[in-house]
Design a protein around this motif. Structure first.
Motif, mmCIF file in Angstrom:
data_model
loop_
_atom_site.group_PDB
_atom_site.id
_atom_site.type_symbol
_atom_site.label_atom_id
_atom_site.label_comp_id
_atom_site.label_asym_id
_atom_site.label_seq_id
_atom_site.Cartn_x
_atom_site.Cartn_y
_atom_site.Cartn_z
ATOM 1 N N PRO A 1 -7.000 16.334 5.280
ATOM 2 C CA PRO A 1 -7.420 17.409 3.457
ATOM 3 C C PRO A 1 -6.602 16.283 3.152
ATOM 4 C CG PRO A 1 -7.765 18.667 5.142
ATOM 5 C CD PRO A 1 -7.651 17.142 6.036
ATOM 6 N N ILE A 2 -5.292 16.361 3.265
ATOM 7 C CA ILE A 2 -3.680 15.851 2.664
ATOM 8 C C ILE A 2 -3.713 14.802 2.925
ATOM 9 C CG2 ILE A 2 -1.737 16.939 2.453
ATOM 10 C CD1 ILE A 2 -2.492 19.361 3.156
ATOM 11 N N PRO A 3 -3.611 13.941 2.249
ATOM 12 C CA PRO A 3 -3.567 12.318 2.291
ATOM 13 C C PRO A 3 -1.446 12.472 2.448
ATOM 14 C CG PRO A 3 -4.440 12.043 0.052
ATOM 15 C CD PRO A 3 -3.871 14.315 0.617
ATOM 16 N N LEU A 4 -2.011 10.822 3.522
ATOM 17 C CA LEU A 4 -0.097 11.145 3.597
ATOM 18 C C LEU A 4 0.523 10.995 3.246
ATOM 19 C CD1 LEU A 4 -0.301 8.040 6.919
ATOM 20 C CD2 LEU A 4 -0.381 10.497 6.923
ATOM 21 N N HIS A 5 0.640 10.305 1.350
ATOM 22 C CA HIS A 5 1.281 10.170 1.258
ATOM 23 C C HIS A 5 1.630 11.790 -0.118
ATOM 24 C CE1 HIS A 5 -1.843 9.933 -1.700
ATOM 25 N NE2 HIS A 5 -1.623 10.778 -2.673
ATOM 26 N N LEU A 6 0.731 12.990 -0.040
ATOM 27 C CA LEU A 6 1.498 14.248 0.187
ATOM 28 C C LEU A 6 1.888 15.264 0.497
ATOM 29 C CD1 LEU A 6 -2.049 13.993 -2.746
ATOM 30 C CD2 LEU A 6 0.598 13.735 -3.711
ATOM 31 N N GLN A 7 2.188 14.794 2.137
ATOM 32 C CA GLN A 7 2.333 15.441 2.926
ATOM 33 C C GLN A 7 3.420 15.974 3.295
ATOM 34 O OE1 GLN A 7 0.386 17.165 5.398
ATOM 35 N NE2 GLN A 7 -0.990 16.424 5.649
ATOM 36 N N GLY A 8 4.248 16.557 3.265
ATOM 37 C CA GLY A 8 5.882 17.619 3.641
ATOM 38 C C GLY A 8 6.881 16.556 3.705
ATOM 39 N N ALA A 9 6.167 15.799 4.560
ATOM 40 C CA ALA A 9 7.098 14.914 5.444
ATOM 41 C C ALA A 9 7.327 13.710 5.315
ATOM 42 C CB ALA A 9 6.263 14.425 6.987
ATOM 43 N N TYR A 10 6.693 13.520 4.281
ATOM 44 C CA TYR A 10 6.991 12.418 3.408
ATOM 45 C C TYR A 10 7.458 12.649 1.486
ATOM 46 C CZ TYR A 10 4.577 10.045 6.976
ATOM 47 O OH TYR A 10 4.311 9.570 8.154
ATOM 48 N N GLY A 11 8.025 14.005 1.828
ATOM 49 C CA GLY A 11 8.595 14.394 0.537
ATOM 50 C C GLY A 11 9.050 13.352 -0.461
ATOM 51 N N ASP A 12 10.103 13.070 0.862
ATOM 52 C CA ASP A 12 11.794 12.013 0.271
ATOM 53 C C ASP A 12 11.094 10.845 -0.775
ATOM 54 O OD1 ASP A 12 10.220 10.813 2.553
ATOM 55 O OD2 ASP A 12 12.403 10.545 3.458
ATOM 56 N N ARG A 13 10.247 10.314 -0.404
ATOM 57 C CA ARG A 13 8.632 9.364 -0.640
ATOM 58 C C ARG A 13 8.558 9.280 -2.303
ATOM 59 N NH1 ARG A 13 7.491 6.674 3.992
ATOM 60 N NH2 ARG A 13 9.125 7.155 4.891
ATOM 61 N N ALA A 14 8.929 10.497 -2.794
ATOM 62 C CA ALA A 14 8.817 10.621 -4.423
ATOM 63 C C ALA A 14 7.281 10.465 -4.981
ATOM 64 C CB ALA A 14 9.556 10.230 -5.306
ATOM 65 N N HIS A 15 6.462 10.362 -3.555
ATOM 66 C CA HIS A 15 5.015 10.035 -4.281
ATOM 67 C C HIS A 15 4.544 11.588 -4.568
ATOM 68 C CE1 HIS A 15 4.828 6.039 -3.184
ATOM 69 N NE2 HIS A 15 4.813 6.668 -1.897
ATOM 70 N N ARG A 16 3.817 11.046 -6.296
ATOM 71 C CA ARG A 16 3.083 12.570 -6.567
ATOM 72 C C ARG A 16 1.222 11.712 -6.901
ATOM 73 N NH1 ARG A 16 6.089 10.354 -10.273
ATOM 74 N NH2 ARG A 16 4.569 9.505 -11.233
ATOM 75 N N ASP A 17 0.345 13.208 -6.816
ATOM 76 C CA ASP A 17 -1.007 13.154 -6.951
ATOM 77 C C ASP A 17 -1.198 12.693 -7.660
ATOM 78 O OD1 ASP A 17 -3.808 13.645 -6.450
ATOM 79 O OD2 ASP A 17 -3.463 15.208 -8.097
ATOM 80 N N GLY A 18 -2.410 10.998 -7.237
ATOM 81 C CA GLY A 18 -2.181 10.260 -8.667
ATOM 82 C C GLY A 18 -2.108 8.976 -8.049
ATOM 83 N N ASP A 19 -1.149 8.242 -6.813
ATOM 84 C CA ASP A 19 -0.252 7.447 -7.115
ATOM 85 C C ASP A 19 -1.562 6.721 -6.092
ATOM 86 O OD1 ASP A 19 2.099 8.142 -7.905
ATOM 87 O OD2 ASP A 19 3.357 8.385 -6.316
#
Length: 199
Positions: A136-154
Motif C-alpha cells: 500500500p505504500i510505494p517504495l519511494h515513500l517508504q521511510g527507508a528511502y527517505g534520504d532520496r528526497a522523493h515526495r508524494d506525486g513524484d
C-alpha cells in the motif's frame, strides 16, 4: 544472479523463511556461499563478517516435495487468471495487461484496481471473501528511502496503483465455484452502486 523467495505464501513456499540465489558465475556463487554461512571459508575459519542465511534441512525437504507439483500449480493459477479476466470483463475494474504467450506468468496474486477499493474490500469481507492489499505504500515513500528526497506525486502511476490495487483470492486449489462466488460478489457490489469504480 537471480533471487527467489520461498516465503510460505509464495507459489513455492517453505514452512518458514527460506530463499535461494542462482547464478552461472562460479566466483559469485563462491562469494554468496561464504556470505550466507557467517563468512566461513573453511572448518572453523571465518574470513569476513557474514550472515546466517543457510536454509535448514526441514525447509529444503519440504520444498523438494512441493517442487514436483509447482508446474501443475502454476498452470492452475494461469487458468484461474484467464477465468477472472473473462468473468470480470465489463465491470469497472482494471486488470493488469495480458501476459505475453512466451512469458509464462505464474500469478502469485491476481490484482485488480478500483477507486472504490476500500469499500469493495469491506463488502467482500462481509460476504466472507478474503481480499488483500499488497504494497500500500510505494517504495519511494517508504521511510527507508527517505534520504532520496522523493515526495508524494513524484511517481503518479505507482502512487495511483498503491491507492487502488487489491488482490482477489488466487491459489491453485481455487475451484470454479469459488472463483464465480468472488466475481459474483464483486458484480453485486458494483450493481448496487451503479457501476462506479475506475476513472
Amino acid at each position: 544472479a537471480g533471487v527467489f523467495s520461498f516465503y510460505p505464501a509464495k507459489n513455492l513456499g517453505a514452512l518458514g523463511d527460506a530463499g535461494a540465489v542462482v547464478t552461472r558465475d562460479a566466483g559469485l556463487a563462491r562469494r554468496i556461499r561464504v556470505l550466507l554461512d557467517h563468512g566461513r571459508t573453511g572448518h572453523y575459519e571465518h574470513a569476513e563478517w557474514g550472515y546466517n542465511f543457510r536454509i535448514d534441512a526441514l525447509q529444503a525437504a519440504f520444498l523438494r516435495v512441493k517442487l514436483a507439483h509447482l508446474d501443475a500449480w502454476n498452470a492452475s493459477r494461469r487458468r484461474h487468471a484467464a477465468r477472472y479476466r473473462e468473468l470480470l470483463a465489463g465491470l469497472p475494474v482494471e486488470m493488469l495487461a495480458e501476459e505475453a504467450a512466451e512469458a509464462g506468468h505464474v500469478h502469485h496474486v491476481f490484482p485488480i484496481l478500483t477507486e472504490r477499493r476500500d469499500e469493495l474490500m469491506a463488502f467482500l469481507k462481509r460476504e466472507g471473501i478474503g481480499a488483500s492489499i499488497h504494497y500500500p505504500i510505494p517504495l519511494h515513500l517508504q521511510g527507508a528511502y527517505g534520504d532520496r528526497a522523493h515526495r508524494d506525486g513524484d511517481f503518479p502511476v505507482v502512487e495511483r496503483a498503491a491507492r487502488m490495487l487489491m488482490s482477489v483470492p488466487m491459489f491453485p486449489e481455487l475451484t470454479e465455484d469459488g472463483l464465480a462466488e468472488v466475481v459474483g460478489a464483486i458484480r453485486r457490489f458494483f450493481d448496487a452502486s451503479g457501476h462506479q469504480g475506475v476513472h
